[in-house]
Each structure stands twice: as structure tokens, then as C-alpha cells.
Design an enzyme around this catalytic site. Structure first.
Site, mmCIF file in Angstrom:
data_model
loop_
_atom_site.group_PDB
_atom_site.id
_atom_site.type_symbol
_atom_site.label_atom_id
_atom_site.label_comp_id
_atom_site.label_asym_id
_atom_site.label_seq_id
_atom_site.Cartn_x
_atom_site.Cartn_y
_atom_site.Cartn_z
ATOM 1 N N SER A 53 0.846 -1.195 0.000
ATOM 2 C CA SER A 53 0.000 0.000 0.000
ATOM 3 C C SER A 53 0.880 1.243 0.000
ATOM 4 O O SER A 53 2.063 1.195 0.325
ATOM 5 C CB SER A 53 -0.938 -0.017 1.205
ATOM 6 O OG SER A 53 -0.489 0.878 2.190
ATOM 7 N N LYS A 54 0.246 2.359 -0.406
ATOM 8 C CA LYS A 54 0.963 3.627 -0.442
ATOM 9 C C LYS A 54 1.549 3.966 0.921
ATOM 10 O O LYS A 54 2.546 4.649 1.021
ATOM 11 C CB LYS A 54 0.001 4.776 -0.776
ATOM 12 C CG LYS A 54 -0.632 4.710 -2.118
ATOM 13 C CD LYS A 54 -1.510 5.931 -2.308
ATOM 14 C CE LYS A 54 -2.840 5.489 -2.819
ATOM 15 N NZ LYS A 54 -3.585 6.439 -3.585
ATOM 16 N N ARG A 55 0.884 3.494 1.955
ATOM 17 C CA ARG A 55 1.310 3.859 3.301
ATOM 18 C C ARG A 55 2.438 2.984 3.828
ATOM 19 O O ARG A 55 3.073 3.321 4.800
ATOM 20 C CB ARG A 55 0.114 3.832 4.261
ATOM 21 C CG ARG A 55 -0.785 5.050 4.072
ATOM 22 C CD ARG A 55 -2.139 4.843 4.710
ATOM 23 N NE ARG A 55 -2.881 3.789 4.036
ATOM 24 C CZ ARG A 55 -3.575 3.954 2.900
ATOM 25 N NH1 ARG A 55 -3.630 5.138 2.337
ATOM 26 N NH2 ARG A 55 -4.206 2.957 2.336
ATOM 27 N N SER A 92 7.138 1.290 0.445
ATOM 28 C CA SER A 92 6.737 1.741 -0.879
ATOM 29 C C SER A 92 7.097 3.206 -1.153
ATOM 30 O O SER A 92 6.830 3.716 -2.220
ATOM 31 C CB SER A 92 5.239 1.501 -1.089
ATOM 32 O OG SER A 92 4.508 2.454 -0.378
#
Ligand code: GLU
Ligand code: ZN
Length: 507
Positions: A275-277, A281
């Protein structure tokens, strides 16, 4: 090799207009920090555009004022430049479809929404959130599809009046056709979506703000995008967009439906979707750690694609030459940090040594480097750089590998000290000092002979004999080739450090 006119690319997909040259887009929303998923999407679009000598449009989808930020926008541009991507139309370069920031295109969306309403392709929906929720629950309980139920599709004039009298503010909802939508995904092959799975959907908020569902396909149409390559998470919006396209074509706003290719999910730790979080990443993290853009891009290209079964390491030019969207694997790809580092290390090795020395600069200065700027020595750096280049996985590792050259004293690393300094290490160090004193300091080989001889005198192999010397001089048990390191540090400093270690051992 596929070309713009290859059969793969002109596969029929309800295309209304004449065939045109490849036009793809990268259209992130400026929210948060750039992440690797975004970079992978940018990479595949860029490689596709360059492979087909097409056009890459860079568009900023900043219609969500609550989430978008200028800082994030600047970071996006900075990230694209750092990665080495160029774009043919978009921010800073302009183009025939400017502006390329959606926040500056609001009039266009208002106009298209009006046309869709007037043409009966969309309608006002007065349902409150509460009513929608209640009906959804009821549908679910009855085992019926739980999407929007078409309540406001064909309201009578009286009903509309009544809702308006109640002060309800309608959203604009797109009317989905009552038939299945089939398209050929460039990665996944033929896909069919049935009407009950794709209900009518909102395109303009009650406050007049247009939604992604409208602005994204409208701009793809107006910007004459031929291929939409994006993440699998957006697959469910594709049948809606195809239906919207058909309406836009009938209204004369769009010429053709683009082709779609959905790139596979990227899985992170524990086989969960990255995930972006996830800290893993964050692109900024990779930059700070000293990944090379070329190493990172090589690795990210492998998330769904490969050059060949037996070649993991390649340049971006090689990727561009070979890249074909139909070779993308639809299965989820796993993000493997170890492999990413290994590939990056290989790209470090591929650099010209001068280039390597330059790329390390940020990590030879504050805030990364612990030495005073005036203690940095350019000649020593140039001498040690080739030895470092053969060993690093990421550039940030350079700091700890060369600090012994620029710090007045070696770092104090208790664990290294405990590991290397054994019973008898003082005797060994004393002999090594004598032999090094007499050695030829213009030759690393001579220094090696000296330590080898010292080891022999104490019944130690070279490996065992060099460990205390290394810790005495560099502070650490692991590092760059020892004898080259000693030669570059110089005789006086080396002997002084051995003396200091002996003093510490006998204290
Ligand atoms: N702005 C959208 C996003 O960042 C673009 C999605 C698309 O490629 O259609 O998710
Ligand atoms: Zn409604």
C-alpha cells in the site's frame, strides 16, 4: 518486435475513430509522497510510449482539493525528473491539450456534464446517503445486487419538484446501459462485466465538484489517449468508462475508446498488497538509501514484466527496445527488497568509476557523513572509490565504508572490537606493527605480506591475523579490502591507530 501498426496494438476494441499514433498518459493525483506503485505505472507507460515512438502525456489529477497538495505536486515532478522520465505533453512542457492540471479544467468538465445530462446519458440523483445505505442493506439481506438501484433514473416532474422543495441537492449520476460490457484487456484478455455488477455511478458531487469517474475519461478522450495502462485496482472502473466513452462519442466529445491494460498488483510483506502507506513503498526512502534510478527502474520493470527468462539485469534502453504490453503477466508480482538491492548493486557496478564517485557525493557530506567537511580528502576519495564500487548495494553504504579515512579516529564499535580482539591479539598487533613499519607503503601487496608474516609468527592464517588490524584501523570487522585501505590511509595514521589499539588492549 511490435510496432505501432502491429496487430496486437490495433486489436479491435469498439474503436470509433481512425487509427492514430500511440498516445499514453501518466496521470497521478498529487496526494502524499510518490510511491513505488506509481513509479511502476509511470515506467510502463513511458517505456510503451518510447517503444512505439508515441506520445507520453503527463496529467495531474488534482480535482480533490481536500487531499491534493502543492508539495505533493512538486514532489511528483521532482521524482519524475530524478527517475529520468521525460514527457511530451504536460506540466512545464505544455502541449496542444493544455492545461494539464485538472484543477484548471473545471469549465470543461462542467460543460461535458451538462451535455451528458441534456442528452439523457446522465441524470440527477436526489437520494440521500442514508436512503442509499438503507436500500443497500435491504438488497444485501435479500441477496440482490447491492449497488445503486436506479431509483432516480426516471423520476417524474412532480417527484423532482418535490425533492427540490425538500431542499435536496442532487448529484449527477451516469446511466449505465442495460447490457453487458466486454472488452479485451491488453494484459488480461477478454473481460465481461454484467449490468448488475456495474450500477449507475456518480460523476458530479452535489456541490458541483466533478469526480474522478468523469474527469479521467473525459480528459483521456480530449487528449486523444489511445492506450490506458494502469494498476489492476482500477479495473472495475473500466466498464463504466467504456460506457461513458460511448456516450461521449455520440455527443461528439470523444473520437474513440482507448485500449486498456491493467498492470498486476504488487504484493509486499506477508503477501499483502503493497500500500501507499507502507514505508517500503516510499520512493523518497529509496532515494535516501542511494538506489540508482536505473537500478530501481530495472527492478520495478520486473514487477509484471521480464526481458527474458535468463536476464534480470538490463538498461532502460534495453527495456524500451523490448517492451510489449502483451508480455505483461497478469498475476500479482511480489516486491522483494533483497532482489531490488542486488539489482541495484549490479547497476552500481555498471557505472563508470568517475560517475560512481560523483553519485556518492551526497553521502560524503552532512547530514549523512559524520566527519568535518575540512577533513574530507578528495585524493583519498578518488583512490578508495574503485574499491567501494565493487561492493555496495546502495550508495548510502559508502559513508560507513570510508569514514575511517576522514574521521580523526576510527569509529568505536564495541561489537566489532569484542569480536576481533582475542587473547593474544596484542602480541599479534605488536608484530604486525613492526612488519608494517618496515613494509613498502607504495604497494598494498607489501602490506599484505607484512600482516601475513605477522600471522605466521603467531600461528594465525591471514584472515585471523587481519581482523584485529582491521578493527584497530577502521573500527569495524567488515569493510573494503584491507591492504588497499591501509595504503590509502597512509603509514603514519595506520601505525598510530595500531598504537592506540594496543594502548586500549593493555589498559
Ligand atoms: N489519478 C488516478 C490515480 O492516481 C489515475 C487512475 C488512472 O490511471 O486512470 O489513481
Ligand atoms: Zn437516486
Amino acid at each position: 518486435m511490435a510496432s505501432a501498426s502491429s496487430p496486437k496494438l490495433s486489436a479491435p476494441l469498439e474503436q470509433g475513430g481512425p487509427p492514430s499514433a500511440v498516445r499514453v498518459r501518466f496521470c497521478p493525483s498529487p496526494t502524499g509522497n510518490p510511491h513505488v506503485g506509481l513509479v511502476r505505472t509511470a515506467l510502463f507507460n513511458w517505456a510503451f510510449a518510447r517503444h512505439h515512438q508515441g506520445t507520453l502525456v503527463f496529467r495531474i489529477e488534482d480535482t480533490d482539493a481536500a487531499r491534493d497538495s502543492e508539495e505533493s505536486y512538486n514532489q511528483l515532478l521532482d521524482a519524475m525528473r530524478w527517475l529520468g522520465f521525460d514527457w511530451d505533453e504536460g506540466p512545464e512542457v505544455g502541449g496542444p491539450h493544455a492545461p494539464y492540471r485538472q484543477s484548471q479544467r473545471m469549465d470543461i468538465y462542467r460543460d461535458v456534464a451538462r451535455k451528458l445530462l441534456d442528452g439523457g446519458y446522465a441524470y440527477h440523483c436526489y437520494c440521500s446517503q442514508e436512503e442509499l445505505d438503507t436500500r443497500r442493506e435491504a438488497a444485501r439481506a435479500a441477496g440482490r445486487p447491492s449497488g445503486y438501484d436506479g431509483h432516480c433514473r426516471d423520476l417524474s416532474a412532480e417527484q423532482v419538484e418535490q425533492y427540490q422543495a425538500q431542499g435536496r441537492e442532487p448529484i449527477v449520476r451516469f446511466r449505465m446501459p442495460d447490457e453487458a460490457i466486454t472488452f479485451t484487456d491488453l494484459v488480461r484478455g477478454e473481460l465481461t462485466f454484467t449490468p448488475e455488477n456495474v450500477p449507475d455511478y456518480g460523476i458530479v458531487r452535489a456541490n458541483g465538484a466533478p469526480l474522478y469517474t468523469l474527469v479521467n475519461p473525459v480528459d483521456d478522450a480530449l487528449m486523444e489517449i489511445t492506450h490506458v495502462l494502469r494498476g489492476e485496482d482500477l479495473l472495475s472502473s473500466t466498464p463504466r468508462q467504456i460506457a461513458l466513452y460511448k456516450a461521449l462519442i455520440e455527443l461528439g466529445v470523444a473520437q474513440r475508446v482507448p485500449e486498456f491494460g491493467h498492470l498486476p498488483y504488487v504484493m509486499g510483506e506477508g503477501n499483502k498488497k503493497l500500500s501507499k502507506r507502507d514505508p517500503q513503498s516510499s520512493l523518497n526512502l529509496y532515494r535516501e538509501q542511494g538506489f540508482l534510478p536505473e537500478g530501481l527502474l530495472n527492478y520495478l520493470s520486473l514487477l509484471g514484466w521480464s526481458l527474458s527468462a535468463d536476464q534480470d539485469i538490463f538498461t532502460i534502453e534495453e527495456m524500451v527496445r523490448a517492451f510489449d504490453i502483451s508480455d505483461v503477466n497478469p498475476n500479482p508480482a511480489r516486491f522483494d527488497l533483497k532482489k531490488c538491492e542486488a539489482i541495484n548493486g549490479d547497476h552500481i557496478r555498471m557505472l563508470d568509476v568517475k560517475e560512481f564517485a560523483e553519485r556518492c557525493r551526497p553521502w560524503l557530506k552532512a547530514p549523512f557523513a559524520p566527519w568535518a567537511p575540512e577533513d574530507f580528502d578528495e585524493a583519498k576519495w578518488q583512490a578508495i572509490a574503485p574499491h567501494a564500487q565493487t561492493r555496495l548495494k546502495v550508495l548510502s553504504e559508502i559513508t560507513a565504508n570510508v569514514d575511517f579515512l576522514f574521521l580523526p579516529e576510527p569509529v568505536e564499535d564495541e561489537a566489532s572490537w569484542a569480536k576481533a580482539m582475542k587473547e593474544g591479539s596484542d602480541a599479534l598487533l605488536r608484530t604486525a606493527r613492526e612488519k608494517l613499519q618496515a613494509a613498502d607503503w607504495s604497494s598494498a601487496e607489501s602490506l599484505k605480506e607484512a600482516v601475513l608474516a605477522a600471522g605466521e609468527a603467531h600461528g594465525l592464517k591471514l584472515g585471523k591475523a587481519q581482523a584485529p588490524v582491521r578493527v584497530a584501523v577502521t573500527g569495524r570487522t567488515v569493510g573494503l579490502p584491507l591492504f588497499e585501505s591501509l595504503e590509502i590511509l597512509g603509514k603514519d595514521k595506520t601505525l598510530a591507530r595500531i598504537d592506540a589499539a594496543l594502548a586500549k588492549l593493555t589498559a
